[in-house]
Design a protein around this motif. Structure first.
Motif, PDB file in Angstrom:
ATOM      1  N   HIS A   1      76.134  40.036  31.884  1.00 29.76           N
ATOM      2  CA  HIS A   1      75.570  40.342  33.190  1.00 29.76           C
ATOM      3  C   HIS A   1      74.394  41.286  32.978  1.00 29.76           C
ATOM      4  CE1 HIS A   1      79.104  38.652  35.199  1.00 29.76           C
ATOM      5  NE2 HIS A   1      79.794  39.249  34.256  1.00 29.76           N
ATOM      6  N   ALA A   2      73.261  40.969  33.590  1.00 28.45           N
ATOM      7  CA  ALA A   2      72.106  41.857  33.560  1.00 28.45           C
ATOM      8  C   ALA A   2      72.063  42.637  34.865  1.00 28.45           C
ATOM      9  CB  ALA A   2      70.824  41.059  33.370  1.00 28.45           C
ATOM     10  N   MET A   3      71.633  43.903  34.804  1.00 28.45           N
ATOM     11  CA  MET A   3      71.627  44.763  35.988  1.00 28.45           C
ATOM     12  C   MET A   3      70.478  45.747  35.874  1.00 28.45           C
ATOM     13  SD  MET A   3      74.731  47.295  37.226  1.00 28.45           S
ATOM     14  CE  MET A   3      74.174  48.846  36.508  1.00 28.45           C
ATOM     15  N   GLN A   4      69.863  46.050  37.002  1.00 30.77           N
ATOM     16  CA  GLN A   4      68.798  47.049  37.027  1.00 30.77           C
ATOM     17  C   GLN A   4      68.685  47.643  38.418  1.00 30.77           C
ATOM     18  OE1 GLN A   4      64.676  45.727  36.400  1.00 30.77           O
ATOM     19  NE2 GLN A   4      64.309  47.571  35.186  1.00 30.77           N
ATOM     20  N   TYR A   5      68.360  48.927  38.463  1.00 32.59           N
ATOM     21  CA  TYR A   5      67.966  49.545  39.727  1.00 32.59           C
ATOM     22  C   TYR A   5      66.669  50.293  39.473  1.00 32.59           C
ATOM     23  CZ  TYR A   5      70.784  53.203  37.481  1.00 32.59           C
ATOM     24  OH  TYR A   5      71.330  54.074  36.572  1.00 32.59           O
ATOM     25  N   GLU A   6      65.843  50.344  40.505  1.00 35.05           N
ATOM     26  CA  GLU A   6      64.527  50.972  40.393  1.00 35.05           C
ATOM     27  C   GLU A   6      64.462  52.159  41.347  1.00 35.05           C
ATOM     28  OE1 GLU A   6      61.739  47.103  39.610  1.00 35.05           O
ATOM     29  OE2 GLU A   6      62.582  47.374  41.615  1.00 35.05           O
ATOM     30  N   ILE A   7      64.082  53.295  40.811  1.00 31.99           N
ATOM     31  CA  ILE A   7      63.878  54.484  41.635  1.00 31.99           C
ATOM     32  C   ILE A   7      62.389  54.785  41.594  1.00 31.99           C
ATOM     33  CG2 ILE A   7      64.408  56.923  41.921  1.00 31.99           C
ATOM     34  CD1 ILE A   7      67.103  56.244  40.448  1.00 31.99           C
ATOM     35  N   THR A   8      61.693  54.429  42.678  1.00 30.76           N
ATOM     36  CA  THR A   8      60.259  54.654  42.753  1.00 30.76           C
ATOM     37  C   THR A   8      60.027  56.073  43.262  1.00 30.76           C
ATOM     38  OG1 THR A   8      59.872  52.305  43.114  1.00 30.76           O
ATOM     39  CG2 THR A   8      58.094  53.813  43.729  1.00 30.76           C
ATOM     40  N   LEU A   9      59.178  56.789  42.555  1.00 30.95           N
ATOM     41  CA  LEU A   9      58.969  58.220  42.791  1.00 30.95           C
ATOM     42  C   LEU A   9      57.563  58.471  43.324  1.00 30.95           C
ATOM     43  CD1 LEU A   9      60.624  59.044  39.392  1.00 30.95           C
ATOM     44  CD2 LEU A   9      61.617  59.610  41.621  1.00 30.95           C
ATOM     45  N   PRO A  10      57.324  59.648  43.924  1.00 27.26           N
ATOM     46  CA  PRO A  10      55.983  59.932  44.469  1.00 27.26           C
ATOM     47  C   PRO A  10      54.894  59.855  43.392  1.00 27.26           C
ATOM     48  CG  PRO A  10      57.595  61.529  45.274  1.00 27.26           C
ATOM     49  CD  PRO A  10      58.284  60.716  44.210  1.00 27.26           C
ATOM     50  N   ALA A  11      53.681  59.581  43.821  1.00 31.65           N
ATOM     51  CA  ALA A  11      52.556  59.417  42.900  1.00 31.65           C
ATOM     52  C   ALA A  11      52.301  60.674  42.072  1.00 31.65           C
ATOM     53  CB  ALA A  11      51.295  59.035  43.674  1.00 31.65           C
ATOM     54  N   ASP A  12      52.612  61.852  42.626  1.00 36.36           N
ATOM     55  CA  ASP A  12      52.377  63.103  41.895  1.00 36.36           C
ATOM     56  C   ASP A  12      53.656  63.653  41.254  1.00 36.36           C
ATOM     57  OD1 ASP A  12      53.684  63.803  44.216  1.00 36.36           O
ATOM     58  OD2 ASP A  12      52.323  65.469  44.719  1.00 36.36           O
ATOM     59  N   TYR A  13      54.700  62.810  41.152  1.00 39.27           N
ATOM     60  CA  TYR A  13      55.974  63.255  40.604  1.00 39.27           C
ATOM     61  C   TYR A  13      55.819  63.610  39.128  1.00 39.27           C
ATOM     62  CZ  TYR A  13      61.041  63.362  39.885  1.00 39.27           C
ATOM     63  OH  TYR A  13      62.328  63.756  39.617  1.00 39.27           O
ATOM     64  N   ASP A  14      56.439  64.685  38.709  1.00 43.96           N
ATOM     65  CA  ASP A  14      56.416  65.111  37.309  1.00 43.96           C
ATOM     66  C   ASP A  14      57.416  64.255  36.526  1.00 43.96           C
ATOM     67  OD1 ASP A  14      56.524  66.329  34.847  1.00 43.96           O
ATOM     68  OD2 ASP A  14      57.186  68.281  35.604  1.00 43.96           O
ATOM     69  N   MET A  15      56.935  63.265  35.799  1.00 44.54           N
ATOM     70  CA  MET A  15      57.825  62.374  35.057  1.00 44.54           C
ATOM     71  C   MET A  15      58.527  63.096  33.907  1.00 44.54           C
ATOM     72  SD  MET A  15      57.932  59.605  36.734  1.00 44.54           S
ATOM     73  CE  MET A  15      58.648  58.383  35.637  1.00 44.54           C
ATOM     74  N   GLY A  16      58.096  64.320  33.611  1.00 38.13           N
ATOM     75  CA  GLY A  16      58.811  65.132  32.638  1.00 38.13           C
ATOM     76  C   GLY A  16      60.243  65.411  33.090  1.00 38.13           C
ATOM     77  N   ILE A  17      60.472  65.412  34.404  1.00 44.18           N
ATOM     78  CA  ILE A  17      61.826  65.611  34.938  1.00 44.18           C
ATOM     79  C   ILE A  17      62.725  64.458  34.514  1.00 44.18           C
ATOM     80  CG2 ILE A  17      63.187  65.764  37.066  1.00 44.18           C
ATOM     81  CD1 ILE A  17      60.677  67.127  38.340  1.00 44.18           C
ATOM     82  N   ILE A  18      62.208  63.229  34.599  1.00 43.90           N
ATOM     83  CA  ILE A  18      62.990  62.058  34.193  1.00 43.90           C
ATOM     84  C   ILE A  18      63.177  62.056  32.675  1.00 43.90           C
ATOM     85  CG2 ILE A  18      63.082  59.538  34.164  1.00 43.90           C
ATOM     86  CD1 ILE A  18      63.482  60.763  36.958  1.00 43.90           C
ATOM     87  N   ARG A  19      62.124  62.384  31.944  1.00 44.33           N
ATOM     88  CA  ARG A  19      62.246  62.441  30.485  1.00 44.33           C
ATOM     89  C   ARG A  19      63.325  63.438  30.065  1.00 44.33           C
ATOM     90  NH1 ARG A  19      58.100  59.859  27.895  1.00 44.33           N
ATOM     91  NH2 ARG A  19      56.304  59.285  29.172  1.00 44.33           N
ATOM     92  N   ASN A  20      63.357  64.597  30.730  1.00 49.52           N
ATOM     93  CA  ASN A  20      64.373  65.600  30.415  1.00 49.52           C
ATOM     94  C   ASN A  20      65.757  65.110  30.802  1.00 49.52           C
ATOM     95  OD1 ASN A  20      65.141  68.401  29.605  1.00 49.52           O
ATOM     96  ND2 ASN A  20      65.798  68.459  31.746  1.00 49.52           N
ATOM     97  N   ARG A  21      65.875  64.432  31.941  1.00 49.58           N
ATOM     98  CA  ARG A  21      67.164  63.891  32.383  1.00 49.58           C
ATOM     99  C   ARG A  21      67.721  62.945  31.327  1.00 49.58           C
ATOM    100  NH1 ARG A  21      69.264  62.972  37.623  1.00 49.58           N
ATOM    101  NH2 ARG A  21      70.925  61.420  37.593  1.00 49.58           N
ATOM    102  N   VAL A  22      66.879  62.039  30.840  1.00 48.33           N
ATOM    103  CA  VAL A  22      67.325  61.080  29.833  1.00 48.33           C
ATOM    104  C   VAL A  22      67.638  61.789  28.519  1.00 48.33           C
ATOM    105  CG1 VAL A  22      66.643  59.071  28.473  1.00 48.33           C
ATOM    106  CG2 VAL A  22      66.132  59.152  30.928  1.00 48.33           C
ATOM    107  N   ALA A  23      66.819  62.758  28.142  1.00 46.49           N
ATOM    108  CA  ALA A  23      67.050  63.484  26.887  1.00 46.49           C
ATOM    109  C   ALA A  23      68.382  64.229  26.898  1.00 46.49           C
ATOM    110  CB  ALA A  23      65.901  64.455  26.626  1.00 46.49           C
TER     111      ALA A  23
END
Length: 198
Positions: free
Chosen positions: A2-24
């Motif tokens: 089974h393949a699965m995906q969800y997309e969380i679209t974030l504001p244009a000025d969102y600091d993607m470092g937050i997501i990088r840290n979350r994954v790390a």
């Protein structure tokens, strides 16, 4: 599969470092999750690889529906809901899976990019023939240099076909949305059925 995906679209000025840290800090939590073939922790950044959005969009290949359900009804997905709201979870029934020439390097440090291509299936399409074509496409993608894996699947509710591939380098010039891979959890990738799945 089974393949699965969800997309969380974030504001244009969102600091993607937050997501990088979350994954790390949290990505390793699924490194031994029962029933999970592989999870690619994916992001798109606005302006990179033609992405119009900032987005966190993990992609999963499940060996068992029990594993998928355990995740969705457990603390992992609840953490996403608590932090970002409840996203729509897209899922497809697997048609084919192929390991690529770089499959032995399926580690977080090896996986660099992923490509996802979704296509509407026209009403007059012969479904058996399409399934065969999609299985061949997984093999074609996996044979390219630097391919770690490739999968194809269909959502029979919306009649959408999906191609998904992971690469150990910058994504090749294939059609679809290009993602950066931050981490891969692949506790049961070895158990994913190879080839066509019908």
């Amino acid at each position: 599969m089974h393949a699965m995906q969800y997309e969380i679209t974030l504001p244009a000025d969102y600091d993607m470092g937050i997501i990088r840290n979350r994954v790390a800090t949290k990505g390793h939590l699924l490194d031994d999750f029962p029933g999970l073939g592989a999870k690619a922790y994916l992001i798109r950044e606005r302006g990179v690889d033609d992405s119009p959005v900032n987005q966190y969009a993990p992609f999963y290949l499940w060996n068992t529906p029990e594993g998928m359900n355990s995740f969705l009804w457990g603390p992992g997905f609840q953490g996403i809901v608590d932090d970002f709201g409840r996203p729509e979870v897209q899922h497809w029934t697997g048609l084919a899976f192929a390991e690529g020439s770089a499959a032995s390097a399926t580690t977080s440090s090896a996986a660099k990019s992923a490509i996802r291509r979704r296509m509407r299936i026209p009403a007059r399409t012969h479904l058996g023939g399409l399934a065969e074509e999609l299985a061949l496409e997984a093999d074609r993608l996996a044979r390219q240099e630097g391919a770690i894996c490739a999968a194809t699947a269909i959502d029979p509710r919306t009649w959408e076909a999906l191609h998904f591939s992971v690469w150990d380098h910058t994504a090749p010039k294939e059609p679809g949305d290009v993602f950066q891979v931050l981490h891969v959890s692949a506790p049961e990738q070895g158990l994913l059925t190879r080839g066509r799945q019908w």
